[in-house]
Every structure is written in C-alpha cells, then in structure tokens.
Design a protein around this motif. Sequence first.
Motif, short mmCIF file in Angstrom:
data_model
loop_
_atom_site.label_atom_id
_atom_site.label_comp_id
_atom_site.label_asym_id
_atom_site.label_seq_id
_atom_site.Cartn_x
_atom_site.Cartn_y
_atom_site.Cartn_z
N GLY A 24 -2.26 7.72 -20.31
CA GLY A 24 -0.90 8.14 -19.99
C GLY A 24 -0.86 9.19 -18.89
N HIS A 25 0.15 10.04 -18.95
CA HIS A 25 0.36 11.08 -17.94
C HIS A 25 -0.72 12.14 -17.99
CE1 HIS A 25 4.38 9.88 -16.53
NE2 HIS A 25 4.59 9.48 -17.78
N VAL A 26 -1.05 12.71 -16.83
CA VAL A 26 -2.03 13.79 -16.76
C VAL A 26 -1.41 15.10 -16.27
CG1 VAL A 26 -4.07 12.34 -16.52
CG2 VAL A 26 -2.78 12.98 -14.49
N ARG A 27 -0.23 15.03 -15.66
CA ARG A 27 0.49 16.22 -15.18
C ARG A 27 1.97 16.09 -15.53
NH1 ARG A 27 0.01 16.69 -9.18
NH2 ARG A 27 0.37 18.89 -9.41
N ASP A 28 2.62 17.26 -15.61
CA ASP A 28 4.04 17.28 -15.93
C ASP A 28 4.64 18.58 -15.40
OD1 ASP A 28 6.49 16.52 -16.97
OD2 ASP A 28 5.88 16.61 -19.05
N LEU A 29 5.95 18.67 -15.43
CA LEU A 29 6.62 19.92 -15.11
C LEU A 29 6.41 20.88 -16.27
CD1 LEU A 29 9.95 18.40 -13.74
CD2 LEU A 29 8.15 19.50 -12.39
N PRO A 30 6.33 22.18 -15.99
CA PRO A 30 6.15 23.13 -17.09
C PRO A 30 7.39 23.19 -17.98
CG PRO A 30 6.49 24.29 -15.02
CD PRO A 30 6.38 22.82 -14.70
N LYS A 31 7.18 23.40 -19.27
CA LYS A 31 8.31 23.49 -20.20
C LYS A 31 8.90 24.90 -20.25
CE LYS A 31 6.50 19.95 -23.38
NZ LYS A 31 6.72 18.87 -22.51
N SER A 32 8.10 25.89 -19.85
CA SER A 32 8.51 27.28 -20.01
C SER A 32 9.26 27.87 -18.82
CB SER A 32 7.28 28.15 -20.29
OG SER A 32 6.38 28.06 -19.20
N SER A 53 -17.57 3.69 -5.39
CA SER A 53 -17.54 3.18 -4.01
C SER A 53 -16.09 2.96 -3.55
CB SER A 53 -18.32 1.89 -3.90
OG SER A 53 -17.76 0.89 -4.73
N LYS A 54 -15.24 2.63 -4.48
CA LYS A 54 -13.83 2.35 -4.21
C LYS A 54 -13.06 2.66 -5.48
CE LYS A 54 -12.69 -0.98 -1.46
NZ LYS A 54 -12.42 -2.28 -0.84
N ILE A 55 -11.78 3.06 -5.34
CA ILE A 55 -10.96 3.41 -6.51
C ILE A 55 -9.66 2.63 -6.47
CG2 ILE A 55 -9.77 5.26 -7.74
CD1 ILE A 55 -11.77 7.20 -6.35
N TYR A 56 -9.35 1.98 -7.59
CA TYR A 56 -8.07 1.30 -7.76
C TYR A 56 -7.29 1.99 -8.87
CZ TYR A 56 -9.85 -2.59 -4.99
OH TYR A 56 -10.36 -3.36 -3.98
N LEU A 57 -6.05 2.35 -8.58
CA LEU A 57 -5.14 2.89 -9.60
C LEU A 57 -4.31 1.72 -10.09
CD1 LEU A 57 -4.12 6.18 -7.78
CD2 LEU A 57 -5.93 5.84 -9.47
N ALA A 58 -4.60 1.25 -11.29
CA ALA A 58 -3.99 0.03 -11.81
C ALA A 58 -3.09 0.35 -12.99
CB ALA A 58 -5.06 -0.97 -12.21
N THR A 59 -2.17 1.27 -12.77
CA THR A 59 -1.23 1.63 -13.83
C THR A 59 -0.14 0.56 -13.94
OG1 THR A 59 -0.05 3.01 -12.23
CG2 THR A 59 -1.64 4.12 -13.66
N ASP A 60 0.68 0.68 -14.96
CA ASP A 60 1.74 -0.31 -15.18
C ASP A 60 2.70 -0.37 -13.99
OD1 ASP A 60 0.60 -0.65 -17.64
OD2 ASP A 60 2.16 0.38 -18.76
N PRO A 61 3.26 -1.55 -13.71
CA PRO A 61 4.16 -1.71 -12.56
C PRO A 61 5.60 -1.27 -12.88
CG PRO A 61 3.84 -3.82 -13.61
CD PRO A 61 2.97 -2.84 -14.35
N ASP A 62 5.75 -0.02 -13.29
CA ASP A 62 7.08 0.53 -13.54
C ASP A 62 7.11 1.97 -13.00
OD1 ASP A 62 5.57 1.98 -15.42
OD2 ASP A 62 6.38 0.92 -17.14
N ARG A 63 8.24 2.63 -13.14
CA ARG A 63 8.37 3.99 -12.59
C ARG A 63 7.38 4.96 -13.22
NH1 ARG A 63 14.92 4.73 -12.34
NH2 ARG A 63 15.28 3.03 -10.88
N GLU A 64 7.18 4.83 -14.50
CA GLU A 64 6.25 5.71 -15.19
C GLU A 64 4.82 5.49 -14.70
OE1 GLU A 64 5.43 7.23 -19.72
OE2 GLU A 64 6.20 5.20 -19.44
N GLY A 65 4.43 4.24 -14.55
CA GLY A 65 3.11 3.92 -14.04
C GLY A 65 2.91 4.42 -12.61
N GLU A 66 3.96 4.30 -11.80
CA GLU A 66 3.89 4.79 -10.43
C GLU A 66 3.70 6.31 -10.41
OE1 GLU A 66 6.57 4.83 -6.37
OE2 GLU A 66 6.90 3.25 -7.83
N ALA A 67 4.40 7.02 -11.29
CA ALA A 67 4.26 8.47 -11.38
C ALA A 67 2.85 8.85 -11.82
CB ALA A 67 5.29 9.04 -12.35
N ILE A 68 2.31 8.13 -12.78
CA ILE A 68 0.95 8.41 -13.25
C ILE A 68 -0.04 8.21 -12.09
CG2 ILE A 68 -0.89 7.62 -14.78
CD1 ILE A 68 1.36 7.00 -16.86
N SER A 69 0.10 7.12 -11.35
CA SER A 69 -0.79 6.88 -10.21
C SER A 69 -0.64 7.95 -9.14
CB SER A 69 -0.50 5.51 -9.58
OG SER A 69 -1.03 4.48 -10.35
N TRP A 70 0.57 8.38 -8.89
CA TRP A 70 0.81 9.43 -7.88
C TRP A 70 0.09 10.71 -8.27
CZ3 TRP A 70 3.42 14.17 -7.66
CH2 TRP A 70 3.69 14.65 -6.37
#
Length: 114
Positions: free
Chosen positions: A35-43, A85-102
Amino acid sequence: MAAAKKTLVIVESPSKAKTIGKFLGSSYRVVASVGHVRDLPKSKLGIVLPEDAEGNSEAFDPQYINIRGKGDLIKELKKEARNASKIYLATDPDREGEAISWHLAFLLGLDVNS
C-alpha cells in the motif's frame, strides 16, 4: 562471479507479488509496497504556507512524511532498487495506485521522465 542484476517489479500487495513472481520467472524480483508509503502529516496542515516558504516556488507545496512503521520496508525497497537493472512500478491502474507509484518514484530517486 557476481550474479546478474534482476529487473525489479514493485506491486501493492504481497499476494500479487507472489503470484506475479511465479509468472515472470527468475530474472525478475517482485516485491510489494504493501500500500501507501507516504502521506500528509495528521498533526499539522501538510502544506508549506507562503510565510514559511523561502520563495514563491515552495508556497503551498505538500509536505509528505513516511508512514509510521514503513521505515524498514522503505529501506528494503531502496536496497532492492540499488541492486536492480531496471525498475517497474506496477501498482493498480487507479488514482490510489498512481499516487503510490509517484511516492515510490520519489523515495527511490527514479527519473520519472525517462
């Protein structure tokens, strides 16, 4: 003699990583971001306010933080990326997946324009 570098594929879920890894074979290393690895702070607000920005280019930029408990996973992903040697970000093809890849691209220092 050093082993040949593998192609790294990062997916969202561990079960997907296991299944996809079976199809791709031994020249690929498939791992999960869980899933997600970064987020906006809650505090706090989570953006740079104009009075805090050194120049206008930083004003209103989001301030992301690594999600608590994902530190070891992020270190492991960085290690895998260094050895790939090469990296593929193969997250789900939705907005959430795009955010995770970003966020993964940012953390791994990938050039998203290439």
